[in-house]
Design a protein around this motif. Structure first.
Motif, short mmCIF file in Angstrom:
data_model
loop_
_atom_site.label_atom_id
_atom_site.label_comp_id
_atom_site.label_asym_id
_atom_site.label_seq_id
_atom_site.Cartn_x
_atom_site.Cartn_y
_atom_site.Cartn_z
N LEU A 5 6.36 -1.69 -4.59
CA LEU A 5 5.77 -0.25 -5.21
C LEU A 5 5.71 0.76 -3.99
CD1 LEU A 5 4.62 1.34 -7.43
CD2 LEU A 5 2.55 0.33 -7.18
N GLY A 6 5.16 0.16 -2.61
CA GLY A 6 5.09 1.07 -1.47
C GLY A 6 6.19 1.63 -1.21
N THR A 9 6.37 4.80 -3.52
CA THR A 9 5.12 5.83 -3.55
C THR A 9 4.40 5.77 -2.01
OG1 THR A 9 3.83 4.00 -4.22
CG2 THR A 9 5.06 4.87 -5.97
N SER A 10 3.45 6.35 -2.34
CA SER A 10 2.48 6.56 -1.25
C SER A 10 1.34 5.64 -1.11
CB SER A 10 1.69 7.95 -1.29
OG SER A 10 1.12 7.91 -2.71
N TYR A 11 1.61 4.54 -1.81
CA TYR A 11 0.69 3.51 -1.72
C TYR A 11 0.85 2.66 -0.49
CZ TYR A 11 -0.78 -1.39 -2.26
OH TYR A 11 -1.42 -2.65 -2.18
N THR A 12 -0.36 2.42 0.06
CA THR A 12 -0.52 1.55 1.30
C THR A 12 -1.60 0.49 0.87
OG1 THR A 12 -2.15 3.29 2.04
CG2 THR A 12 0.16 3.41 3.07
N GLU A 15 -6.11 0.48 -0.16
CA GLU A 15 -6.65 1.88 -0.23
C GLU A 15 -7.70 2.05 -1.25
OE1 GLU A 15 -2.86 3.96 -2.35
OE2 GLU A 15 -3.30 4.43 -0.38
N SER A 17 -6.95 2.18 -4.79
CA SER A 17 -6.28 3.63 -5.59
C SER A 17 -5.78 3.00 -6.98
CB SER A 17 -5.31 4.09 -4.88
OG SER A 17 -4.19 3.45 -4.49
N LEU A 19 -2.64 2.97 -7.57
CA LEU A 19 -1.36 2.33 -7.04
C LEU A 19 -1.83 0.78 -6.52
CD1 LEU A 19 0.45 5.06 -5.07
CD2 LEU A 19 0.81 4.10 -7.52
N GLU A 20 -2.71 0.64 -5.82
CA GLU A 20 -3.47 -0.44 -5.60
C GLU A 20 -3.80 -1.59 -7.02
OE1 GLU A 20 -5.02 -3.74 -2.97
OE2 GLU A 20 -4.25 -1.77 -2.25
N GLN A 23 -0.67 -2.69 -8.81
CA GLN A 23 0.12 -3.74 -8.04
C GLN A 23 -0.60 -5.07 -8.25
OE1 GLN A 23 2.31 -3.41 -4.16
NE2 GLN A 23 0.82 -4.72 -3.39
N SER A 28 3.89 -6.55 -7.19
CA SER A 28 4.07 -5.57 -6.24
C SER A 28 5.73 -4.88 -6.81
CB SER A 28 4.44 -6.15 -5.05
OG SER A 28 5.66 -7.38 -5.09
#
Length: 100
Positions: A5-6, A9-12, A15, A17, A19-20, A23, A28
């Motif tokens: 996913l990262g 996207t802006s996923y780290t 974080e 979020s 997105l986290e 995942q 992932s």
């Protein structure tokens, strides 16, 4: 194998979020989501983004899309979807041609 996913996207990591959460719940590379479910998400996101853009859609585009669904293989339809997503994301947008 799909990229994580990262990559898209802006996923780290770590974080805290959406997105986290996505995942963690679906993997992932969204491997815990079926193809049908992925297509449903794609349809919903595309509709949402389309509604945020001003202007209309030429009638011929609906006819072209219908012809694609009738005459193209599922693999070619998915390939067109991939091409369109890439063009939408990276700005390869043409102004509509108005035939007189």
């Amino acid at each position: 194998m799909s990229k994580p996913l990262g990559y898209y996207t802006s996923y780290t990591p770590d974080e805290d979020s959406l997105l986290e959460k996505l995942q963690e719940e679906y993997g992932s590379a969204f491997e815990k989501i079926s193809k049908r479910e992925k297509l449903s998400i794609l349809m919903i996101l595309a509709s949402n983004l389309g509604c945020q853009i001003e202007g209309g859609v030429r009638g011929e585009i609906y006819a072209v899309a219908k012809e694609m669904t009738d005459k193209l293989s599922p693999s070619d339809q998915a390939g067109i979807m991939e091409a369109l997503v890439s063009q939408i994301r990276w700005g390869q947008n043409a102004e509509p041609v108005h035939h007189t």
